[in-house]
Design an enzyme around this catalytic site. Structure first.
Site, PDB file in Angstrom:
ATOM      1  N   ARG A  94       0.845  -1.194   0.000  1.00 43.79           N
ATOM      2  CA  ARG A  94       0.000   0.000   0.000  1.00 43.79           C
ATOM      3  C   ARG A  94       0.883   1.248   0.000  1.00 43.79           C
ATOM      4  O   ARG A  94       2.056   1.199   0.370  1.00 43.79           O
ATOM      5  CB  ARG A  94      -0.932   0.020   1.220  1.00 43.79           C
TER       6      ARG A  94
ATOM      7  N   TYR B 224       6.731  11.464  15.475  1.00 38.87           N
ATOM      8  CA  TYR B 224       7.006  11.056  14.098  1.00 38.87           C
ATOM      9  C   TYR B 224       8.336  11.644  13.634  1.00 38.87           C
ATOM     10  O   TYR B 224       9.172  10.934  13.050  1.00 38.87           O
ATOM     11  CB  TYR B 224       5.868  11.516  13.179  1.00 38.87           C
TER      12      TYR B 224
END
Length: 251
Positions: A11, A155
């Site tokens: 994906r 992140y």
């Protein structure tokens, strides 16, 4: 035919990488957290573009030690060798929150997937590559490795860690002829950025990116394929920016 293991390879950016490698004649071992039946159509699509390639999918959470070990064993049992590892699997912050409000729970969850998992998967694969005296490793990080976003600090930290891991492995594996690279994507059109598409459509139109368009997963895939071919054989440890010129300093 050589074999590549692409984490998160069914994906988003990972799928773009998988397609590009398959077209260049690579066998593919793909892994992800979805069950095999959920990715059958994707695997069939890749196979249709590369009918001579062997393509297998393995459910695996890279943050799980036992799952990583099963993955590596299964890949070598199926393919015999592994010439390329692409550490692509990753997640965004569960909640975009100011770093003053970040929770340890969210921090630890993201770090295990984005940094700890890829680091120790690299360790396991590198030991095998060392034995076969061949291989290449590509880490997919982000411009967030150096661009601070205080609403998703965990992140940014994870991608900065991936960048240092690239340098560490490049130094350690150079004696075995195994180059290690980092690809640093900019704003890429994928499922991860779907929630902020309107925001970045506007920012791109306003000039945030020199090349005024989104990046696409296959932009990253082409860069991986270039490195996998050995086109930058004397550049281990280097960062390849695929960001449309976003980080060029401008007046």
């Amino acid at each position: 035919m050589k074999t590549a293991l692409v984490t998160g390879g069914a994906r988003g950016i990972g799928l773009g990488i998988s397609r590009c490698l398959a077209r260049e004649g690579w066998n593919l071992a793909l892994c992800g957290t979805r069950p095999a039946e959920a990715v059958q159509e994707v695997v069939a699509e890749i196979q249709s573009e590369a009918p001579d390639a062997k393509i297998r999918y393995y459910p695996c959470d890279v943050s799980d030690t036992a799952a990583r070990e099963r993955l590596v064993n299964a890949v070598f049992e199926e393919f015999g060798t592994l010439e390329l590892l692409v550490n692509n699997a990753g997640v965004g912050a569960k909640v975009r929150a100011d770093i003053l409000d970040m929770t340890e729970e969210n921090y630890e969850w993201l770090m295990k997937i984005n940094l700890q998992g890829p680091f120790f998967l690299t360790q396991a694969v590198a030991r095998r590559m060392k034995e076969q005296a061949a291989g290449c490793i590509v880490n997919i990080s982000s411009i967030s490795a150096t661009v601070a976003s205080v609403s998703r600090g965990e992140y940014c930290l994870s991608k900065a860690g991936v960048s240092m891991a690239t340098q560490l492995w490049a130094v350690r594996l150079a004696e075995f002829g195994i180059p290690v690279y980092e690809i640093r994507p900019g704003i890429i059109h994928s499922d991860m950025t779907a929630a902020v598409q309107e925001k970045y459509d506007r920012l791109i139109a306003e000039g945030l990116v020199v090349q005024k368009r989104w990046g696409f997963p296959e932009d990253i895939g082409k860069a991986v394929a270039m490195l996998a071919r050995g086109d930058l054989a004397y550049s281990t440890g280097q960062v390849i920016l695929v960001d449309g010129g976003m980080l060029i300093e401008r007046l």
